[in-house]
Design a protein around this motif. Structure first.
Motif, PDB file in Angstrom:
ATOM      1  N   GLY A 219     -19.634 -94.732 -21.512  1.00  0.00           N
ATOM      2  CA  GLY A 219     -18.689 -96.045 -21.484  1.00  0.00           C
ATOM      3  C   GLY A 219     -18.040 -95.529 -20.464  1.00  0.00           C
ATOM      4  N   ASN A 220     -17.678 -94.259 -20.794  1.00  0.00           N
ATOM      5  CA  ASN A 220     -16.832 -93.420 -19.367  1.00  0.00           C
ATOM      6  C   ASN A 220     -16.885 -92.578 -18.374  1.00  0.00           C
ATOM      7  N   PHE A 221     -18.652 -92.409 -18.499  1.00  0.00           N
ATOM      8  CA  PHE A 221     -18.979 -90.967 -17.077  1.00  0.00           C
ATOM      9  C   PHE A 221     -18.313 -91.838 -15.169  1.00  0.00           C
TER      10      PHE A 221
ATOM     11  N   VAL B 177     -24.194 -79.648 -18.901  1.00  0.00           N
ATOM     12  CA  VAL B 177     -26.101 -79.253 -19.789  1.00  0.00           C
ATOM     13  C   VAL B 177     -26.569 -80.478 -19.716  1.00  0.00           C
ATOM     14  N   PRO B 178     -28.451 -80.718 -19.309  1.00  0.00           N
ATOM     15  CA  PRO B 178     -28.955 -81.785 -19.761  1.00  0.00           C
ATOM     16  C   PRO B 178     -28.979 -82.113 -21.245  1.00  0.00           C
ATOM     17  N   GLU B 179     -28.883 -83.934 -21.422  1.00  0.00           N
ATOM     18  CA  GLU B 179     -28.761 -83.863 -22.881  1.00  0.00           C
ATOM     19  C   GLU B 179     -29.898 -84.958 -22.996  1.00  0.00           C
ATOM     20  N   GLU B 180     -29.602 -85.518 -24.294  1.00  0.00           N
ATOM     21  CA  GLU B 180     -30.907 -86.881 -24.731  1.00  0.00           C
ATOM     22  C   GLU B 180     -30.308 -87.930 -25.007  1.00  0.00           C
ATOM     23  N   GLU B 181     -30.699 -89.096 -23.985  1.00  0.00           N
ATOM     24  CA  GLU B 181     -30.069 -90.206 -24.216  1.00  0.00           C
ATOM     25  C   GLU B 181     -30.325 -91.088 -25.270  1.00  0.00           C
TER      26      GLU B 181
ATOM     27  N   LEU C 248     -34.646 -84.617  -8.929  1.00  0.00           N
ATOM     28  CA  LEU C 248     -34.616 -85.051 -10.006  1.00  0.00           C
ATOM     29  C   LEU C 248     -33.503 -85.019 -10.405  1.00  0.00           C
ATOM     30  N   ALA C 249     -33.017 -86.091 -11.407  1.00  0.00           N
ATOM     31  CA  ALA C 249     -31.776 -86.355 -11.796  1.00  0.00           C
ATOM     32  C   ALA C 249     -31.601 -86.480 -13.674  1.00  0.00           C
ATOM     33  N   GLU C 250     -30.644 -85.828 -14.211  1.00  0.00           N
ATOM     34  CA  GLU C 250     -31.045 -85.861 -15.285  1.00  0.00           C
ATOM     35  C   GLU C 250     -29.812 -86.462 -16.091  1.00  0.00           C
ATOM     36  N   MET C 251     -29.473 -87.132 -18.269  1.00  0.00           N
ATOM     37  CA  MET C 251     -28.696 -86.805 -18.288  1.00  0.00           C
ATOM     38  C   MET C 251     -27.623 -85.915 -18.937  1.00  0.00           C
ATOM     39  N   THR C 252     -26.048 -86.180 -18.242  1.00  0.00           N
ATOM     40  CA  THR C 252     -25.602 -84.094 -18.834  1.00  0.00           C
ATOM     41  C   THR C 252     -25.026 -84.798 -20.650  1.00  0.00           C
TER      42      THR C 252
ATOM     43  N   LYS D 151     -27.402 -97.101 -15.817  1.00  0.00           N
ATOM     44  CA  LYS D 151     -26.685 -96.508 -15.313  1.00  0.00           C
ATOM     45  C   LYS D 151     -26.757 -95.672 -14.282  1.00  0.00           C
ATOM     46  N   LEU D 152     -27.497 -94.314 -15.000  1.00  0.00           N
ATOM     47  CA  LEU D 152     -27.419 -92.978 -14.773  1.00  0.00           C
ATOM     48  C   LEU D 152     -28.443 -93.346 -13.368  1.00  0.00           C
TER      49      LEU D 152
END
Length: 375
Positions: free
Chosen positions: A104-106, A136-140, A92-96, A193-194
């Motif tokens: 706009g930079n990652f 760490v995982p964060e909210e989109e 699984l993959a999560e937004m950090t 993008k993710l």
């Protein structure tokens, strides 16, 4: 610097940021903070421009192979904890947090920007002392707020207008079809993008705001899966109030008094949870799991096995081992403890009776507000 919580708007698109400042009128006492945020945003503009010109065609043309998993539930209900456990799964993959604050930079300049901003990161979240870092995982929702006007979290930065942001961009009240379409486009930009970054792994999002966006999310992802975690509303009230008291002084560009914060807490909870109750039946059978926080704590491994089985997820055994290690490493973590006077308890029941009664929380749950039921 470690004691200062840098507002997530530092990664905002510069034009987006200026429009927010113009629309919401910064209080004089926060002008220096606004200049600090604007200067970092402006510094990142060339990198964001590169992302747009070089990567936009590849991003926009993507199809999402796997329907996302959405962890939902009111703030302070255990969504972060569940998100951290599920993010241990390599499939699984999560937004950090870095990706959320610098959407706009990652893709093109992650290493450069991480080296610049990591010194600005706090090591623990102020509201609950959970370990924090750019990874760490964060909210989109933060990412959405940095690329558009369509985020409820602008209400954290401009709390005088918090209810307006909630009604517009969570409930979509008084928002025309064109604006809703623009919201969907911006949200899909983040998802795509993710998807590119993680090479089409199944994405898992944790965002309490999405608790009331089920209809919109199903329009985007008809086979999306949802995990709703809920918790003793008395503890949720105490915890979210602590959250605002700890976060708003650093995040916001407005001053807001205690009574206004309390009113917002009651109204937002009512509307968020009522909308969830009204729309959860839209989710296809088998694609919604509901977890009681108090049952989850102490039984994480067993309940996570159930999630994997019901959602037909692979990698269960490997994830189980990682979860056990995570639990062992964090066994000494202490939850916040709260106290509520009788008048506040009564007010909570008057406002949130519909969830308290539905979920069978009784007065015994209010005695020990450490997060555990006292018998």
């Amino acid at each position: 610097m470690k004691n200062f919580v840098t507002p997530p708007l530092i990664g905002s698109e510069f034009i987006n940021l200026i429009k927010l400042f113009q629309k919401n009128k910064i209080d004089r006492s926060h002008i220096i903070k606004a200049l600090y945020v604007a200067s970092i945003s402006l510094l990142g503009a060339p990198f964001r421009a590169y992302d747009k010109t070089k990567l936009s065609p590849e991003i926009l043309g993507r199809d999402i192979k796997h329907p996302p998993i959405f962890i939902i539930g009111h703030w302070r209900s255990g969504t972060t904890y569940l998100h951290h456990l599920m993010s241990l799964d390599d499939n699984l993959a999560e937004m950090t947090s870095f990706q959320a604050f610098f959407p706009g930079n990652f893709l093109s300049s992650e290493k450069v920007w991480k080296s610049i901003v990591t010194p600005l990161w706090i090591s623990q979240r102020p509201m609950d002392n959970v370990v924090y870092s750019p990874n760490v995982p964060e909210e989109e929702e933060y990412a959405l707020g940095n690329i558009s006007n369509y985020s409820f979290y602008h209400g954290f930065f401009f709390p005088k207008n918090m209810l307006d942001y909630f009604n517009k961009y969570v409930l979509f009240e008084d928002l025309g079809e064109k604006e809703v379409l623009k919201y969907k486009i911006k949200y899909m930009e983040i998802v795509k993008k993710l998807d590119l970054y993680y090479e089409q792994k199944q994405l898992i999002f944790k965002n309490p705001t999405n608790t009331a966006r089920i209809k919109i999310l199903l329009e985007l992802f008809p086979q999306a899966k949802f995990i709703h975690i809920y918790r003793n509303p008395y503890i949720v009230y105490a915890s979210i109030k602590n959250f605002y008291n700890k976060i708003l002084p650093s995040f916001s560009f407005h001053h807001i008094d205690e009574k206004a914060i309390e009113l917002n807490i009651f109204i937002i909870y009512q509307k968020l949870m009522q909308t969830f109750f009204d729309t959860k039946d839209l989710i296809p059978p088998g694609n919604l799991i509901e977890i009681r926080y108090e049952d989850f704590i102490g039984n994480e491994v067993e309940l996570m096995k159930d999630v994997y089985q019901k959602f037909d997820l692979s990698n269960c055994e490997a994830s189980e081992n990682k979860i056990k290690k995570y639990l062992a490493l964090n066994s000494s973590y202490q939850k916040n403890k709260y106290s509520l006077d009788k008048a506040t308890q009564k007010k909570i029941y008057q406002n949130w009776q519909f969830t308290i009664d539905t979920w069978n929380y009784t007065i015994e749950w209010t005695v020990d507000l450490s997060g555990n039921k006292r018998k």
